[in-house]
Design a protein around this motif. Structure first.
Motif, short mmCIF file in Angstrom:
data_model
loop_
_atom_site.label_atom_id
_atom_site.label_comp_id
_atom_site.label_asym_id
_atom_site.label_seq_id
_atom_site.Cartn_x
_atom_site.Cartn_y
_atom_site.Cartn_z
N MET A 102 -15.84 3.46 8.63
CA MET A 102 -14.40 3.78 7.71
C MET A 102 -13.73 2.65 7.20
SD MET A 102 -11.13 6.11 9.12
CE MET A 102 -11.33 5.70 10.65
N THR A 103 -13.13 2.82 6.14
CA THR A 103 -12.26 1.72 5.51
C THR A 103 -11.33 1.28 6.04
OG1 THR A 103 -13.06 2.72 3.18
CG2 THR A 103 -11.64 0.90 3.18
N ALA A 104 -10.97 -0.10 6.28
CA ALA A 104 -9.63 -0.45 6.87
C ALA A 104 -8.47 -0.18 6.41
CB ALA A 104 -9.89 -2.00 6.96
N TYR A 105 -7.28 -0.26 6.91
CA TYR A 105 -6.09 0.01 6.62
C TYR A 105 -5.56 -1.08 5.61
CZ TYR A 105 -1.06 0.80 6.60
OH TYR A 105 0.30 1.01 6.01
N ASP A 106 -4.97 -0.72 4.46
CA ASP A 106 -4.72 -1.67 3.53
C ASP A 106 -3.11 -1.69 3.57
OD1 ASP A 106 -3.96 -3.30 1.22
OD2 ASP A 106 -4.59 -1.86 -0.08
N ASP A 107 -2.42 -2.81 4.26
CA ASP A 107 -0.95 -2.98 4.28
C ASP A 107 -0.31 -3.28 2.95
OD1 ASP A 107 -1.53 -5.64 3.82
OD2 ASP A 107 -0.70 -6.37 5.64
N GLN A 108 -0.87 -3.13 1.92
CA GLN A 108 -0.37 -3.32 0.65
C GLN A 108 -0.16 -1.99 -0.02
OE1 GLN A 108 1.05 -6.18 -0.38
NE2 GLN A 108 0.49 -6.57 1.63
N ASN A 109 -0.14 -0.88 0.55
CA ASN A 109 -0.20 0.48 -0.07
C ASN A 109 1.39 0.72 -0.24
OD1 ASN A 109 0.85 2.46 2.23
ND2 ASN A 109 -0.99 1.45 3.26
N VAL A 110 1.71 1.73 -1.23
CA VAL A 110 3.19 2.04 -1.39
C VAL A 110 3.91 2.35 -0.35
CG1 VAL A 110 2.97 4.32 -2.07
CG2 VAL A 110 4.52 2.98 -3.31
N PHE A 111 3.19 3.01 0.92
CA PHE A 111 4.09 3.41 2.02
C PHE A 111 4.37 2.64 2.86
CE2 PHE A 111 2.44 8.18 1.21
CZ PHE A 111 3.21 8.08 0.11
N ALA A 112 3.40 1.67 2.94
CA ALA A 112 3.43 0.25 3.83
C ALA A 112 4.64 -0.37 3.09
CB ALA A 112 2.34 -0.62 3.79
N LYS A 113 4.85 -0.58 1.97
CA LYS A 113 5.84 -1.42 1.27
C LYS A 113 7.10 -0.56 1.52
CE LYS A 113 2.86 -3.72 -2.11
NZ LYS A 113 2.63 -3.90 -3.55
N ILE A 114 7.21 0.75 1.46
CA ILE A 114 8.31 1.31 1.83
C ILE A 114 8.95 1.20 3.12
CG2 ILE A 114 9.49 3.80 2.36
CD1 ILE A 114 7.72 4.56 -0.36
N LEU A 115 8.28 1.22 4.03
CA LEU A 115 8.30 0.98 5.60
C LEU A 115 8.85 -0.62 5.68
CD1 LEU A 115 5.47 2.62 7.38
CD2 LEU A 115 7.68 3.39 7.51
N ARG A 116 8.31 -1.39 4.75
CA ARG A 116 9.02 -2.99 5.10
C ARG A 116 10.17 -3.12 4.06
NH1 ARG A 116 3.28 -4.15 4.27
NH2 ARG A 116 3.47 -4.49 2.09
N GLY A 117 10.80 -1.84 3.40
CA GLY A 117 11.63 -2.06 2.55
C GLY A 117 11.53 -2.82 1.06
N GLU A 118 10.44 -2.90 0.81
CA GLU A 118 10.01 -3.89 -0.34
C GLU A 118 10.38 -2.82 -1.57
OE1 GLU A 118 6.12 -5.26 0.09
OE2 GLU A 118 6.73 -6.64 1.98
N ILE A 119 10.20 -1.44 -1.36
CA ILE A 119 10.19 -0.66 -2.43
C ILE A 119 11.28 0.66 -1.93
CG2 ILE A 119 9.19 1.45 -3.60
CD1 ILE A 119 6.41 -0.10 -3.39
N PRO A 120 12.39 1.03 -2.61
CA PRO A 120 13.41 1.77 -2.13
C PRO A 120 12.65 3.22 -2.11
CG PRO A 120 13.71 1.33 -4.64
CD PRO A 120 12.63 0.64 -3.92
N CYS A 121 13.21 4.06 -1.40
CA CYS A 121 13.03 5.61 -1.10
C CYS A 121 14.21 6.51 -1.03
CB CYS A 121 12.22 5.81 -0.01
SG CYS A 121 12.47 5.54 1.74
#
Length: 141
Positions: A1-20
């Motif tokens: 299975m492919t590893a998790y990519d911490d640069q996906n848009v939802f990871a960025k939302i969780l880090r507060g880098e992208i608003p929601c």
């Protein structure tokens, strides 16, 4: 299975880098509006833990996402005068998953009104803000 990519848009939302347009949050999960909704009130529920999909999420995190999805479903029925709810979860590209961070789609529906096709158009931010306000109010916030 492919590893998790911490640069996906939802990871960025969780880090507060992208608003929601946040509608609910717990220690383990976050719910926010889809910016390309298939129906008014279309909400995404995600775990805060890094999980690519249903195949690699911890049981406790999945349980919290499911609990929150149900809570969002009940609120969406009230907030949008819905007649039903669709909850969808896709894991891996062959299933239709586009963002590789586990998420559940919660979509309020009415009889005779078709869902928009996935990723049709971005909704006006003012409309999303109103929908978020309605959802938060229905959640008791």
């Amino acid at each position: 299975m492919t590893a998790y990519d911490d640069q996906n848009v939802f990871a960025k939302i969780l880090r507060g880098e992208i608003p929601c347009f946040k509608v609910d949050e717990s220690e383990r999960a976050l719910a926010f509006l889809d910016i390309m909704p298939r129906s008014p009130g279309h909400t995404l529920v995600i775990p805060k833990a890094p999980a690519r999909g249903i195949l690699d999420i911890a049981d406790d995190d999945l349980a919290e996402v499911a609990r929150m999805a149900r809570r969002i479903a009940v609120a969406a029925m009230m907030a949008f005068d819905a007649e039903g709810i669709i909850i969808q979860q896709f894991s891996e590209a062959a299933s239709g998953q586009v963002v590789f961070h586990l998420h559940m789609h919660v979509m309020p529906v009415k009889a005779g009104i078709e869902l928009l096709p996935p990723q049709t158009r971005k909704e006006d931010p003012a409309i999303l803000a109103d929908h978020a306000r309605r959802m938060v109010a229905a959640l008791g916030g």
